[in-house]
Motif scaffolding. Structure first.
Motif, PDB file in Angstrom:
ATOM      1  N   ARG A  39       0.869  -1.178   0.000  1.00 36.43           N
ATOM      2  CA  ARG A  39       0.000   0.000   0.000  1.00 36.43           C
ATOM      3  C   ARG A  39       0.908   1.231   0.000  1.00 36.43           C
ATOM      4  NH1 ARG A  39      -0.336  -2.380   5.073  1.00 36.43           N
ATOM      5  NH2 ARG A  39       0.383  -0.973   6.718  1.00 36.43           N
ATOM      6  N   PRO A  40       0.367   2.387  -0.346  1.00 32.82           N
ATOM      7  CA  PRO A  40       1.251   3.565  -0.487  1.00 32.82           C
ATOM      8  C   PRO A  40       1.916   3.959   0.822  1.00 32.82           C
ATOM      9  CG  PRO A  40      -0.848   3.933  -1.614  1.00 32.82           C
ATOM     10  CD  PRO A  40      -0.998   2.655  -0.854  1.00 32.82           C
ATOM     11  N   LEU A  92       6.233   4.193  -9.429  1.00 33.18           N
ATOM     12  CA  LEU A  92       6.835   5.409  -8.907  1.00 33.18           C
ATOM     13  C   LEU A  92       8.343   5.389  -9.131  1.00 33.18           C
ATOM     14  CD1 LEU A  92       6.187   8.011  -7.305  1.00 33.18           C
ATOM     15  CD2 LEU A  92       6.653   6.695  -5.210  1.00 33.18           C
ATOM     16  N   ASP A  93       8.799   6.370  -9.888  1.00 34.75           N
ATOM     17  CA  ASP A  93      10.251   6.533 -10.070  1.00 34.75           C
ATOM     18  C   ASP A  93      10.816   7.153  -8.794  1.00 34.75           C
ATOM     19  OD1 ASP A  93      12.811   7.229 -10.721  1.00 34.75           O
ATOM     20  OD2 ASP A  93      12.306   7.933 -12.737  1.00 34.75           O
ATOM     21  N   LEU A  94      11.767   6.466  -8.183  1.00 37.34           N
ATOM     22  CA  LEU A  94      12.232   6.895  -6.861  1.00 37.34           C
ATOM     23  C   LEU A  94      13.422   7.847  -6.922  1.00 37.34           C
ATOM     24  CD1 LEU A  94      11.898   3.435  -5.092  1.00 37.34           C
ATOM     25  CD2 LEU A  94      10.375   5.390  -4.890  1.00 37.34           C
ATOM     26  N   GLU A  95      13.788   8.228  -8.110  1.00 37.24           N
ATOM     27  CA  GLU A  95      14.896   9.173  -8.272  1.00 37.24           C
ATOM     28  C   GLU A  95      14.633  10.430  -7.442  1.00 37.24           C
ATOM     29  OE1 GLU A  95      17.576   8.602 -10.432  1.00 37.24           O
ATOM     30  OE2 GLU A  95      18.436  10.406  -9.495  1.00 37.24           O
ATOM     31  N   GLY A  96      15.577  10.759  -6.593  1.00 35.68           N
ATOM     32  CA  GLY A  96      15.452  11.977  -5.804  1.00 35.68           C
ATOM     33  C   GLY A  96      14.551  11.858  -4.589  1.00 35.68           C
ATOM     34  N   MET A  97      13.972  10.686  -4.348  1.00 33.81           N
ATOM     35  CA  MET A  97      13.095  10.526  -3.174  1.00 33.81           C
ATOM     36  C   MET A  97      13.911   9.955  -2.018  1.00 33.81           C
ATOM     37  SD  MET A  97       9.374   9.326  -4.260  1.00 33.81           S
ATOM     38  CE  MET A  97       8.423  10.265  -5.441  1.00 33.81           C
ATOM     39  N   ALA A  98      13.944  10.660  -0.922  1.00 27.68           N
ATOM     40  CA  ALA A  98      14.768  10.233   0.211  1.00 27.68           C
ATOM     41  C   ALA A  98      14.178   8.998   0.887  1.00 27.68           C
ATOM     42  CB  ALA A  98      14.866  11.380   1.218  1.00 27.68           C
ATOM     43  N   ARG A  99      15.040   8.028   1.103  1.00 28.89           N
ATOM     44  CA  ARG A  99      14.619   6.811   1.784  1.00 28.89           C
ATOM     45  C   ARG A  99      15.690   6.395   2.782  1.00 28.89           C
ATOM     46  NH1 ARG A  99      15.023   4.138  -3.252  1.00 28.89           N
ATOM     47  NH2 ARG A  99      15.659   6.202  -3.909  1.00 28.89           N
ATOM     48  N   PRO A 111       6.627  11.217   3.424  1.00 28.92           N
ATOM     49  CA  PRO A 111       5.616  10.629   2.534  1.00 28.92           C
ATOM     50  C   PRO A 111       5.912  10.942   1.079  1.00 28.92           C
ATOM     51  CG  PRO A 111       4.566  11.634   4.431  1.00 28.92           C
ATOM     52  CD  PRO A 111       6.026  12.003   4.507  1.00 28.92           C
ATOM     53  N   PRO A 112       5.862   9.942   0.213  1.00 29.22           N
ATOM     54  CA  PRO A 112       6.249  10.149  -1.186  1.00 29.22           C
ATOM     55  C   PRO A 112       5.204  10.970  -1.941  1.00 29.22           C
ATOM     56  CG  PRO A 112       5.372   7.954  -0.882  1.00 29.22           C
ATOM     57  CD  PRO A 112       5.421   8.558   0.477  1.00 29.22           C
ATOM     58  N   ASP A 113       5.675  11.665  -2.944  1.00 25.36           N
ATOM     59  CA  ASP A 113       4.774  12.429  -3.810  1.00 25.36           C
ATOM     60  C   ASP A 113       4.232  11.481  -4.883  1.00 25.36           C
ATOM     61  OD1 ASP A 113       3.482  14.079  -5.499  1.00 25.36           O
ATOM     62  OD2 ASP A 113       5.261  15.199  -6.144  1.00 25.36           O
ATOM     63  N   LEU A 114       3.003  11.019  -4.648  1.00 27.10           N
ATOM     64  CA  LEU A 114       2.439  10.014  -5.558  1.00 27.10           C
ATOM     65  C   LEU A 114       1.875  10.650  -6.832  1.00 27.10           C
ATOM     66  CD1 LEU A 114       0.662   7.692  -2.972  1.00 27.10           C
ATOM     67  CD2 LEU A 114       2.897   7.386  -4.032  1.00 27.10           C
ATOM     68  N   ARG A 159       3.443  12.078  -8.938  1.00 26.04           N
ATOM     69  CA  ARG A 159       4.398  11.809 -10.021  1.00 26.04           C
ATOM     70  C   ARG A 159       4.258  10.403 -10.600  1.00 26.04           C
ATOM     71  NH1 ARG A 159      10.056  12.973  -7.270  1.00 26.04           N
ATOM     72  NH2 ARG A 159      10.541  11.280  -8.711  1.00 26.04           N
ATOM     73  N   ALA A 160       3.499   9.555  -9.893  1.00 25.75           N
ATOM     74  CA  ALA A 160       3.482   8.132 -10.264  1.00 25.75           C
ATOM     75  C   ALA A 160       2.701   7.899 -11.562  1.00 25.75           C
ATOM     76  CB  ALA A 160       2.865   7.308  -9.142  1.00 25.75           C
ATOM     77  N   ARG A 161       3.157   6.893 -12.256  1.00 28.03           N
ATOM     78  CA  ARG A 161       2.421   6.452 -13.441  1.00 28.03           C
ATOM     79  C   ARG A 161       1.333   5.495 -12.949  1.00 28.03           C
ATOM     80  NH1 ARG A 161       6.126   3.374 -17.758  1.00 28.03           N
ATOM     81  NH2 ARG A 161       4.511   2.438 -19.081  1.00 28.03           N
ATOM     82  N   ARG A 162       0.099   5.664 -13.467  1.00 23.64           N
ATOM     83  CA  ARG A 162      -1.024   4.867 -12.986  1.00 23.64           C
ATOM     84  C   ARG A 162      -1.418   3.823 -14.035  1.00 23.64           C
ATOM     85  NH1 ARG A 162      -3.458   6.946  -8.432  1.00 23.64           N
ATOM     86  NH2 ARG A 162      -2.325   8.764  -7.675  1.00 23.64           N
TER      87      ARG A 162
END
Lengths: 312, 415
Positions: free
Chosen positions: A102-103, A128-135, A152-155, A157-160
């Motif tokens: 889940r998200p 979700l392309d995780l480039e640049g997303m801090a984990r 929390p990720p910025d969803l 940007r995600a491809r659906r």
């Protein structure tokens, strides 16, 4: 029906084994887990993550490859790339790939290392392309590295992929659970059996005691049954078959992993002993996708409607 | 699924993989078409459809009633005597036998497809499944021309019932410990002793009997003994499992002439080893378990009792084990069909099968207790009774586990 690998399939598995041969030894330093970037790189350079995209190859070849690689004590992201992503998208995704149930999931396998997340959003599948997303890598006891989003990720940007992709994601994720379990179970069992042939107590090998033999033999029956059941699910591409295989995998993982640790005694509790690389991966697989009850509920939903108009 | 010639250019980026894949390219060009696959051929699908059509249209009436009893019951023995001749006339009863003995030289897979179709409805051959599976083949291999001429046509026609005179009070899993003795007298033998747990014997025409003829542990001889021979007495044993499943058979000065001996004197262990090897592969009891699970689920659905998550989960877990047992069984049948030696996978399949049978039986007990407590759904009740012996009959679970430990895991024997 033909239960032997043909020469192509054998050669592919030989090549997979060859490519991964130098990773058959456990990491030297005692660790709970480590992402093996060298293994990941070698498999990627060999093109093994693209097996399903090759002309003449399909999910069964990918499943066999996942099995072979899951026998290693070393760990890289394998299942999502080999079995899930090719079923969702024609083009290859940046990998490693993390699967999120889940998200807002608290932690997921490989999320810290992943370049792409495939997210089950209930009524949609997000890529979700995780480039640049801090984990961050979480302090996981499991023998897979786990990670979490730092925020929390910025969803947006995600491809659906839409609602129709949801059952596809879950079906192939279940097969990942089953095939990775098959590989880890076999390797852990074989390793422990060899130990029990040589470890002597009371003047005889531990493996000669019937109390131990029967539990090992029972575990062997579970593993071999699971293996053919899971390979059949890869071949049939039927969601019921995949749900049944994942159900049985999570059930078998529990009892076999417990027994193998039991028979390895205190030695198996040390991090220098490689057993935990398989068993604590099995424990992670055991809890994935809402664990055994989740898989069994899904299998029941797929196999049987809740009501019928009349009994036959 | 047919494989095209492989063109794995993507695999050729590194030399060590390239070497491995050279062979693949060559095989791709030569077009090997065998591969791991789980589908049925067109011929096999046609066989299954033919059998299912026959079962749907030609079954004599009364199977629903008879199936509520055990395979050794008078009801099922009588039903099998009506039903098996229909299969026999279609050359299906002994389809895998050579044509000269009434078969159709069908392959191992065709035999297994028949078994699955029959087990899915509760195995209406009753006790006669033994005849075609191992009694007939043993007679073919070890019998005299006269024995073949006498027995094989009756088996192929579906008109004869047999029982298996193996177990004794002191010889269960340790079969070679049997004590029933056959002593030489003139041109025959005088047999004294007793057998126990002998399924179907109260209604059997013949007994496939093992008796000791010498002092060595495995010095035994096989007899094809008519059950009408003077001196044979059958005593039914009331039991958890269904009627007719358990009996004692007493042999008091029973005279068997040489014509009743199968194979050479003292060489019966070879015969029984062959016979059991025929029996061990591919019994599809898990298919019966799945059919009973389906029946239980249908009943719960019809009463709106299948919404409960616990019920659904338990049903799926039972199905998952039966499904794994089926796939492992297919593996064993494939081995046999290719003429490969049997492996401990047969024993593993049996272990999983018993587990599946227990899970289905427990599902019925837990969620349809009225089946056990009362008279509802008689076939399910009979199934619960039958599964009391699931891990005991035809080689106990512990024997299976011993064989897996020894022959698959190569674990050392106890010292």
């Amino acid at each position: 029906m033909d239960f032997d690998l043909n020469a192509d399939q054998e050669q592919l598995q030989d090549a997979v084994a060859h490519a991964s041969a130098k990773y058959r030894t456990a990491p030297i330093h005692p660790v709970f887990h480590a992402y093996d970037t060298d293994l990941d790189r070698d498999l990627g350079q060999g093109g093994f993550f693209d097996v399903q995209r090759q002309d003449g190859y399909g999910p069964l070849d990918a499943a066999l490859t996942v099995e072979t690689l899951s026998r290693l004590p070393r760990c890289a992201e394998i299942g999502a790339s080999l079995l899930v992503a090719p079923k969702l998208l024609a083009d290859a995704l940046p990998r490693p790939i993390a699967l999120l149930s889940r998200p807002d999931v608290a932690a997921a396998r490989f999320l810290a290392q992943a370049k792409t997340a495939i997210i089950d959003a209930g009524d949609d599948v997000l890529i979700l392309d995780l480039e640049g997303m801090a984990r961050v890598e979480t302090e996981s006891l499991y023998a897979y590295p786990f990670g979490a989003f730092a925020s929390p990720p910025d969803l947006s940007r995600a491809r659906r992929l839409g609602a129709t992709a949801v059952p596809v994601l879950r079906q192939w994720w279940r097969l990942v659970i089953a095939m990775e379990a098959v590989g880890a179970l076999q390797a852990a069992l074989e390793f422990t059996v060899e130990y029990l042939k040589t470890r002597r107590q009371f003047g005889r090998p531990l493996g000669s005691f019937q109390a131990i033999q029967h539990r090992l033999a029972g575990g062997t029956a579970l593993i071999q049954g699971l293996r053919w059941q899971a390979l059949n699910a890869a071949w049939s591409q039927d969601p019921v078959d995949a749900a049944l295989a994942a159900t049985f995998a999570q059930e078998a993982a529990q009892s076999v992993a417990y027994d193998l640790h039991q028979f390895s005694g205190a030695l198996g509790l040390t991090l220098e002993h490689p057993l935990h690389f398989w068993t604590w991966r099995l424990k992670a697989l055991q809890g994935e996708l809402d664990a055994l009850h989740g898989q069994a509920a899904a299998a029941a939903d797929l196999a049987w409607p809740r009501r019928r108009e009349s009994a036959s | 699924m047919k494989r095209k010639a492989a063109t794995p250019a993507i695999f050729l980026r590194t030399p060590w993989i390239s070497r491995a894949f050279e062979a693949i390219l060559q095989i791709g060009i030569s077009g090997g078409d065998l591969l791991l696959e789980f589908g049925w051929s067109d011929e096999q699908t046609a066989t299954r459809e033919r059998i299912e059509t026959l079962l749907a249209t030609r079954m004599p009436p009364g199977w629903e009633e008879a199936s509520a009893h055990g395979p050794g019951s008078d009801e099922q023995v009588a039903y099998a005597r009506q039903f098996c001749p229909i299969l026999g006339a279609e050359r299906l009863l002994v389809g895998h036998w050579p044509r000269e003995y009434g078969g159709d030289e069908a392959g191992i897979w065709d035999q297994y497809i028949l078994r699955e179709a029959l087990y899915a409805i509760g195995e209406p051959r009753g006790p006669q499944y033994m005849n075609s599976n191992w009694i007939g083949p043993s007679i073919m291999r070890y019998g005299t021309p006269e024995q073949k001429a006498h027995h094989l046509p009756m088996i192929a026609a579906g008109t004869v019932s047999w029982c298996q005179g193996f177990s004794e009070p002191s010889a269960g899993s340790d079969l070679a410990a049997l004590r029933t003795r056959a002593e030489r007298v003139g041109n025959g033998y005088r047999i004294n002793g007793s057998k126990i747990w002998t399924s179907y014997s109260q209604a059997a025409d013949y007994c496939f009997l093992l008796a000791r003829t010498g002092e060595g542990k495995k010095t035994i001889t096989v007899f094809l003994l008519p059950m009408t021979t003077p001196g044979i007495q059958v005593k039914p044993i009331k039991a958890l499992v269904c009627d007719g499943s358990l009996n004692e058979v007493f042999f008091t000065d029973v005279y068997a002439d040489d014509s009743m001996r199968l194979g050479e004197e003292d060489k019966g262990w070879e015969v029984v080893t062959y016979a059991l090897a025929q029996e061990r592969v591919g019994s599809p009891k898990h298919v019966y378990a799945m059919a009973m699970l389906e029946k239980a689920v249908e009943h719960l659905q019809s009463q709106d009792r299948f919404d409960d998550a616990r019920v659904r989960e338990r049903a799926a877990r039972a199905l998952a084990v039966c499904d794994a047992a089926q796939k492992l069984n297919y593996r064993c049948v494939d081995n046999r069909a290719k003429g490969k030696p049997d492996t401990a996978e047969n024993n593993m399949a049996r272990v999983l099968q018993s587990k599946g049978e227990h899970l289905v039986s427990d599902f019925i007990a837990d969620f349809l207790p009225e089946v056990i407590a009362g008279a509802a759904l008689a076939p399910l009740k009979a199934y619960v009774r039958r599964t009391a012996s699931a891990a005991i009959g035809a080689g106990s679970a512990e024997i299976q586990l011993n064989l897996i430990a020894r022959n698959w895991l190569d674990l050392p024997r106890g010292e």
